[in-house]
Design a protein around this motif. Structure first.
Motif, PDB file in Angstrom:
ATOM      1  N   LEU A  63      23.712  18.576  20.707  1.00  0.00           N
ATOM      2  CA  LEU A  63      23.633  17.382  19.868  1.00  0.00           C
ATOM      3  C   LEU A  63      22.999  17.703  18.525  1.00  0.00           C
ATOM      4  N   LYS A  64      21.933  18.496  18.551  1.00  0.00           N
ATOM      5  CA  LYS A  64      21.264  18.852  17.292  1.00  0.00           C
ATOM      6  C   LYS A  64      22.235  19.526  16.325  1.00  0.00           C
ATOM      7  N   ALA A  65      23.025  20.479  16.838  1.00  0.00           N
ATOM      8  CA  ALA A  65      23.945  21.212  15.965  1.00  0.00           C
ATOM      9  C   ALA A  65      24.945  20.262  15.316  1.00  0.00           C
ATOM     10  N   ARG A  66      25.500  19.373  16.122  1.00  0.00           N
ATOM     11  CA  ARG A  66      26.520  18.462  15.600  1.00  0.00           C
ATOM     12  C   ARG A  66      25.928  17.405  14.677  1.00  0.00           C
ATOM     13  N   LEU A  67      24.815  16.828  15.084  1.00  0.00           N
ATOM     14  CA  LEU A  67      24.283  15.683  14.357  1.00  0.00           C
ATOM     15  C   LEU A  67      23.490  16.083  13.117  1.00  0.00           C
ATOM     16  N   CYS A  68      22.941  17.307  13.091  1.00  0.00           N
ATOM     17  CA  CYS A  68      22.160  17.709  11.919  1.00  0.00           C
ATOM     18  C   CYS A  68      23.048  17.913  10.695  1.00  0.00           C
ATOM     19  N   VAL A  69      24.144  18.646  10.858  1.00  0.00           N
ATOM     20  CA  VAL A  69      25.022  18.912   9.717  1.00  0.00           C
ATOM     21  C   VAL A  69      25.620  17.605   9.190  1.00  0.00           C
ATOM     22  N   ASN A 114      28.045  26.316  13.316  1.00  0.00           N
ATOM     23  CA  ASN A 114      27.723  24.917  13.056  1.00  0.00           C
ATOM     24  C   ASN A 114      28.231  24.428  11.701  1.00  0.00           C
ATOM     25  N   ASN A 115      28.930  25.312  10.970  1.00  0.00           N
ATOM     26  CA  ASN A 115      29.523  24.955   9.664  1.00  0.00           C
ATOM     27  C   ASN A 115      28.458  24.507   8.657  1.00  0.00           C
ATOM     28  N   VAL A 116      27.351  25.244   8.606  1.00  0.00           N
ATOM     29  CA  VAL A 116      26.305  24.952   7.636  1.00  0.00           C
ATOM     30  C   VAL A 116      26.827  25.276   6.230  1.00  0.00           C
ATOM     31  N   PRO A 117      26.822  24.315   5.322  1.00  0.00           N
ATOM     32  CA  PRO A 117      27.413  24.532   3.994  1.00  0.00           C
ATOM     33  C   PRO A 117      26.723  25.650   3.209  1.00  0.00           C
ATOM     34  N   GLY A 118      27.526  26.562   2.683  1.00  0.00           N
ATOM     35  CA  GLY A 118      27.031  27.572   1.750  1.00  0.00           C
ATOM     36  C   GLY A 118      26.191  28.681   2.353  1.00  0.00           C
ATOM     37  N   LEU A 119      26.046  28.737   3.666  1.00  0.00           N
ATOM     38  CA  LEU A 119      25.174  29.740   4.285  1.00  0.00           C
ATOM     39  C   LEU A 119      25.686  31.149   4.004  1.00  0.00           C
ATOM     40  N   ARG A 120      24.750  32.042   3.610  1.00  0.00           N
ATOM     41  CA  ARG A 120      25.143  33.428   3.367  1.00  0.00           C
ATOM     42  C   ARG A 120      23.973  34.367   3.615  1.00  0.00           C
ATOM     43  N   ARG A 121      24.307  35.613   3.907  1.00  0.00           N
ATOM     44  CA  ARG A 121      23.317  36.660   4.141  1.00  0.00           C
ATOM     45  C   ARG A 121      23.025  37.344   2.813  1.00  0.00           C
ATOM     46  N   GLY A 356       8.024  22.620  33.164  1.00  0.00           N
ATOM     47  CA  GLY A 356       7.463  23.327  32.022  1.00  0.00           C
ATOM     48  C   GLY A 356       8.461  23.669  30.937  1.00  0.00           C
ATOM     49  N   THR A 357       9.707  23.246  31.081  1.00  0.00           N
ATOM     50  CA  THR A 357      10.705  23.492  30.037  1.00  0.00           C
ATOM     51  C   THR A 357      10.401  22.640  28.812  1.00  0.00           C
ATOM     52  N   LEU A 358      10.365  23.293  27.655  1.00  0.00           N
ATOM     53  CA  LEU A 358      10.218  22.581  26.389  1.00  0.00           C
ATOM     54  C   LEU A 358      11.601  22.139  25.938  1.00  0.00           C
ATOM     55  N   LEU A 359      11.869  20.835  25.992  1.00  0.00           N
ATOM     56  CA  LEU A 359      13.194  20.349  25.601  1.00  0.00           C
ATOM     57  C   LEU A 359      13.419  20.626  24.127  1.00  0.00           C
ATOM     58  N   ASP A 360      14.563  21.206  23.840  1.00  0.00           N
ATOM     59  CA  ASP A 360      14.882  21.526  22.456  1.00  0.00           C
ATOM     60  C   ASP A 360      15.878  20.542  21.868  1.00  0.00           C
ATOM     61  N   ASP A 361      16.885  20.151  22.647  1.00  0.00           N
ATOM     62  CA  ASP A 361      17.932  19.282  22.111  1.00  0.00           C
ATOM     63  C   ASP A 361      17.489  17.816  22.152  1.00  0.00           C
ATOM     64  N   PHE A 362      18.167  16.989  21.362  1.00  0.00           N
ATOM     65  CA  PHE A 362      17.966  15.548  21.478  1.00  0.00           C
ATOM     66  C   PHE A 362      18.323  15.127  22.907  1.00  0.00           C
ATOM     67  N   PHE A 385      20.921   9.089  10.494  1.00  0.00           N
ATOM     68  CA  PHE A 385      22.121   8.255  10.414  1.00  0.00           C
ATOM     69  C   PHE A 385      23.192   8.693  11.413  1.00  0.00           C
ATOM     70  N   SER A 386      23.316   9.987  11.643  1.00  0.00           N
ATOM     71  CA  SER A 386      24.299  10.458  12.630  1.00  0.00           C
ATOM     72  C   SER A 386      23.803  10.209  14.051  1.00  0.00           C
ATOM     73  N   LEU A 387      22.496  10.341  14.292  1.00  0.00           N
ATOM     74  CA  LEU A 387      21.936  10.028  15.605  1.00  0.00           C
ATOM     75  C   LEU A 387      22.092   8.536  15.903  1.00  0.00           C
ATOM     76  N   ALA A 388      21.943   7.713  14.875  1.00  0.00           N
ATOM     77  CA  ALA A 388      22.156   6.274  15.043  1.00  0.00           C
ATOM     78  C   ALA A 388      23.592   5.991  15.468  1.00  0.00           C
TER      79      ALA A 388
END
Length: 397
Positions: A63-69, A114-121, A356-362, A385-388
């Motif tokens: 969910l984080k990957a999809r909703l963050c971008v 995740n199709n992050v805009p403009g990402l480069r090495r 004891g698992t630390l939840l990472d995703d929404f 706004f995307s989570l909404a």
């Protein structure tokens, strides 16, 4: 007795975005927002770094990957439309030695998936071109990462909602929620009925979920993050943001150097277990919060697994010199003399499972006409706004 089409519990940025999304889809719907504080953005929304995240860190398909971008694009659009100050200042994630390169490779893989805009090495020379005071052997550059004041976004949404007739119940504590022919929200000021309820209670999300009959797991365990502020100068030490390569076993990103929309530069945050859910100053202690953290089996499993990390966090919390030294690994010119003596703190609602698992995703749970956001740490503000949209899709589906 008041009756609404939809009641949103929580006046942070996610709850406000949910109310807005409902009205976008159903103009004229009767909507109420309930919060125990006297104003919007009282907790996590008003106590974070103000970063509009790009979506690099998150497991593809989550969910984080999809909703963050998607959320970042919507946040920029909203800020532009409503005149909320913001800036696409960009971010570098810097590897300082070869042992960090495999982790940087993995972040690059995730970011591209995740199709992050403009990402480069970029290499060492280009690191210095982008951030003259930064140093490393390789980095990821995310030019679409930006800065904003999320509390100001929350206030802008509040103004919108007020003009559309949304009822705000501030200084109102929710005691429980029952789901029958209609939903009843029991508060300290009397009952409120609704056809549907969406609970976005942040640091108190688990407590409200339990009161509504939901599972006790996950439990919110509060971690305090402290940011130290640098003195203002005509040429700030960073133009945008410089981050380390994070530990993949933890949901925290490490001490980083971040420009704030105010023009200040901040170092931070730390991530230390604290004795209350509103422990913006360490001396704030709530016996109930302490008891719930101490009696949760997952807390002790986390402590056994990450005790070395805990020791390091305590060291950073008590020593400004150690704190600055952590950031100076990738911004070498930083010194303690650069600090202006002030700090900013926030508390992260970290959800921890019984094992004891630390939840990472929404994490979202739903029972009938009631939906609970059980875990929404960073990048929840970016993704508001995307989570909404996701929450309203589920409750209206």
């Amino acid at each position: 007795m008041a009756k609404f089409d939809v009641v949103v519990v929580g006046a942070g940025i996610v709850g406000l975005a949910v109310a807005r999304e409902i009205l976008n889809r159903r103009p004229g719907a009767s909507v109420a927002v309930i919060d125990k504080e006297s104003h919007v953005a009282a907790h996590q929304t008003g106590h974070n770094s103000g970063v509009i995240h790009g979506g690099i860190y998150y497991e593809p398909g989550s969910l984080k990957a999809r909703l963050c971008v998607e959320g970042a694009a919507l946040m920029y659009e909203y800020a532009q439309e409503h005149g909320v100050p913001h800036e696409r200042c960009g971010k570098l994630i810097v590897a300082i030695n070869e042992s960090e390169l495999p982790r940087l490779d993995e972040l690059e893989r995730r970011g591209r998936s995740n199709n992050v805009p403009g990402l480069r090495r970029v290499g060492a020379g280009e690191i210095r071109d982008i951030e003259p005071h930064a140093a490393g052997i390789s980095a990821l550059h995310a030019p679409n990462t930006g800065i904003i004041d999320y509390a100001e976004v929350a206030r802008a949404i509040e103004r919108e909602l007020t003009t559309q007739g949304v009822t705000f119940h501030f200084n109102t504590t929710v005691k429980g929620i029952s789901d029958g022919a209609s939903c009843r929200i029991t508060t300290d000021k009397g009952p409120i009925d609704a056809d549907k309820v969406i609970v976005c209670a942040g640091l108190w999300s688990d407590r409200l979920a339990r009161r509504s009959g939901a599972d006790a797991s996950p439990r919110v365990v509060p971690f305090r993050g402290v940011y130290l502020r640098l003195s203002k100068s005509p040429t700030p030490i960073v133009r945008g943001m410089v981050y380390p390569v994070p530990d993949p076993t933890l949901p925290f990103l490490g001490v980083h150097v971040t420009t704030h929309i105010s023009g200040h530069v901040m170092l931070g945050p730390t991530a230390m277990l604290v004795p209350s859910r509103d422990s913006y100053r360490f001396r704030t202690m709530r016996p109930r919060d302490m008891w719930e953290t101490a009696t949760w089996p997952g807390t002790w499993k986390v402590a056994r697994t990450f005790w070395r990390t805990g020791v390091d966090e305590v060291r950073l919390a008590v020593s400004k010199r150690a704190y600055v030294r952590a950031a100076a690994q990738y911004v070498p010119s930083l010194t303690v003399a650069d600090l202006d003596g002030t700090f900013h703190s926030g508390v992260r609602a970290q959800a921890v499972d019984r094992d004891g698992t630390l939840l990472d995703d929404f994490a979202i749970s739903q029972s009938g006409a009631v939906a609970h956001v059980r875990n929404a740490p960073s990048p929840a503000a970016t993704s508001a706004f995307s989570l909404a949209r996701e929450l309203v899709d589920r409750i209206e589906g």
